[in-house]
Design an enzyme around this catalytic site. Structure first.
Site, short mmCIF file in Angstrom:
data_model
loop_
_atom_site.label_atom_id
_atom_site.label_comp_id
_atom_site.label_asym_id
_atom_site.label_seq_id
_atom_site.Cartn_x
_atom_site.Cartn_y
_atom_site.Cartn_z
N ASP A 54 0.82 -1.21 0.00
CA ASP A 54 0.00 0.00 0.00
C ASP A 54 0.85 1.26 0.00
O ASP A 54 2.02 1.24 0.42
CB ASP A 54 -0.90 0.02 1.25
CG ASP A 54 -2.02 -1.00 1.19
OD1 ASP A 54 -2.10 -1.76 0.20
OD2 ASP A 54 -2.82 -1.04 2.15
N HIS A 200 3.85 -2.25 3.15
CA HIS A 200 3.85 -0.90 2.60
C HIS A 200 5.16 -0.61 1.88
O HIS A 200 6.22 -1.00 2.35
CB HIS A 200 3.63 0.14 3.72
CG HIS A 200 2.31 -0.01 4.41
ND1 HIS A 200 2.10 -0.96 5.40
CD2 HIS A 200 1.14 0.65 4.24
CE1 HIS A 200 0.84 -0.87 5.81
NE2 HIS A 200 0.24 0.09 5.13
#
Length: 413
Positions: A54, A200
């Protein structure tokens, strides 16, 4: 002025509470927690998992993530912020060129609960339009920032034609004090077939993930898993028919924590969970007539029911034979298990366990009836037909078990 309904006056605070329940509370419960309509994981018996990243693309960290994936010959799905993608179109092109998949994170990274409704609605529509223009390919997946939902962004995701994606393993790379070894260990402990793993490649998590990733990818390969894109995972969204199984699995997890039941070798995705305890039943005997005294130090094993359902009884024995090697390794290595004199299971699967060397002992009628009711409830929750067989005690001595399974290869192939 308040409004009347059913003879009662709705005051301002009451209307506000009802509005918040509809706008945030129901999406939180049904979508964020229960997963209704979202993709959470693929088949638990498979070797595929889906790494997802993400908050990117980020020119400082995304290239290192891509380098690690390329070196391991694995693929992933990147949930991109369309604003960052517009600033770094070369990274979008590289993500695609190396066989990865693109999903929508957002146009702007803001929590759904604090966004104005009109902005929350339009954001996924705008982000998908921008990412498809940059990539030249359709985008089918959406994951809002923080995995948080409101009625407005749910409608926006639907308007954009995106399937919401959550996760079954959170790497925790964004948490304060996170370190590469900790992130790697956390993911590998919780690893299971079909897992959707969230990490991430930008923001606080990106300070940790690029360093953790090479070791994590090696750990996946050593356990026989490999990462694919979400489309390759072939995972279906959770429907109402799946909710009883999800609720039952959640109850299992809570009971495990309460009773001190732990998966063999600490691996959440394994087939067996273990509980050391004093044998709870009385009046039973081994098949040769030797009594089994109540309170004898014993090791009970519980089966990972979602995995068993996905495997089916035909594929269960070879998987069980291998993972009983994990149990043997745990039995020898965990001090709290050392005193157990035998291992047992109470289930309707006595005939299958007999093929693995366990002895079947009939139960007292009241125990049989109680366990059959629980077994039937679980089968119905997981969408399978209750078995006609009656529950039995499947039992094996410590020496016999370690002799049979103590040399079994302990890593999945």
């Amino acid at each position: 002025m308040g409004r009347r309904r059913g003879g009662q006056r709705w005051t301002g605070p009451g209307l506000l509470a009802a509005g918040l329940l509809a706008y945030i509370g129901l999406p939180y419960l049904l979508v964020q927690r229960l997963g209704l309509g979202t993709v959470r994981q693929g088949r638990p018996s498979g070797e595929r998992v889906a790494l997802t990243f993400d908050d990117g693309p980020d020119p400082q960290h995304t290239p290192a993530v891509l380098d690690a994936l390329k070196a391991a010959d694995m693929r992933a799905t990147f949930f991109l912020l369309s604003g960052a993608a517009r600033r770094h179109p070369e990274l979008v092109r590289r993500i695609q060129a190396e066989g990865h998949e693109i999903g929508v994170h957002a146009a702007r990274h803001r929590h759904a609960w604090v966004r104005p409704p009109w902005e929350a609605y339009h954001d996924p529509v705008q982000a998908r339009r921008d990412l498809e223009r940059l990539s030249g390919t359709p985008v089918r997946w959406g994951r809002p920032p923080h995995g948080a939902y409101s009625l407005a962004n749910l409608l926006g995701l639907r308007r954009a034609g995106l399937t919401p994606v959550q996760w079954s393993i959170e790497g925790g790379d964004w948490e304060r004090g996170a370190a590469p070894q900790g992130v790697k260990g956390r993911v590998l402990r919780e690893l299971h077939g079909g897992a959707v793993i969230v990490l991430h490649d930008s923001g606080p998590g990106a300070q940790v993930t690029p360093a953790a990733l090479p070791g994590l990818l090696r750990g996946l390969a050593e356990r026989g898993f490999y990462s694919v894109t979400l489309s390759e995972l072939d995972a279906a969204p959770v429907t109402r028919q799946h909710l009883p199984a999800r609720l039952m699995a959640g109850l299992d997890r809570r009971l495990d924590r309460w009773l001190g039941i732990r998966p063999a070798l600490g691996r959440q995705g394994g087939l067996f969970r273990l509980q050391p305890l004093g044998f709870p039943l009385g009046g039973l005997r081994w098949p040769d007539g030797t009594p089994i005294p109540r309170g004898t130090p014993a090791l009970e094993f519980h089966v990972n029911n979602p995995l068993l359902v996905d495997l089916g009884l035909r594929r269960f024995p070879p998987r069980a034979r291998r993972e009983f090697g994990w149990v043997a390794q745990d039995w020898r290595g965990r001090p709290e298990l050392e005193q157990a004199e035998f291992i047992y299971c109470l289930s309707v699967h006595g005939p299958v366990l007999e093929r693995l060397g366990f002895l079947s002992v009939p139960l007292a009628p009241h125990d049989q009836k109680r366990l059959k009711l629980w077994s039937d409830l679980m089968h119905r929750a997981y969408g399978t037909q209750p078995r006609k067989a009656q529950p039995v005690l499947s039992i094996m001595s410590r020496d016999e078990f370690l002799n049979r399974f103590g040399r079994t290869v302990t890593e999945p192939g």
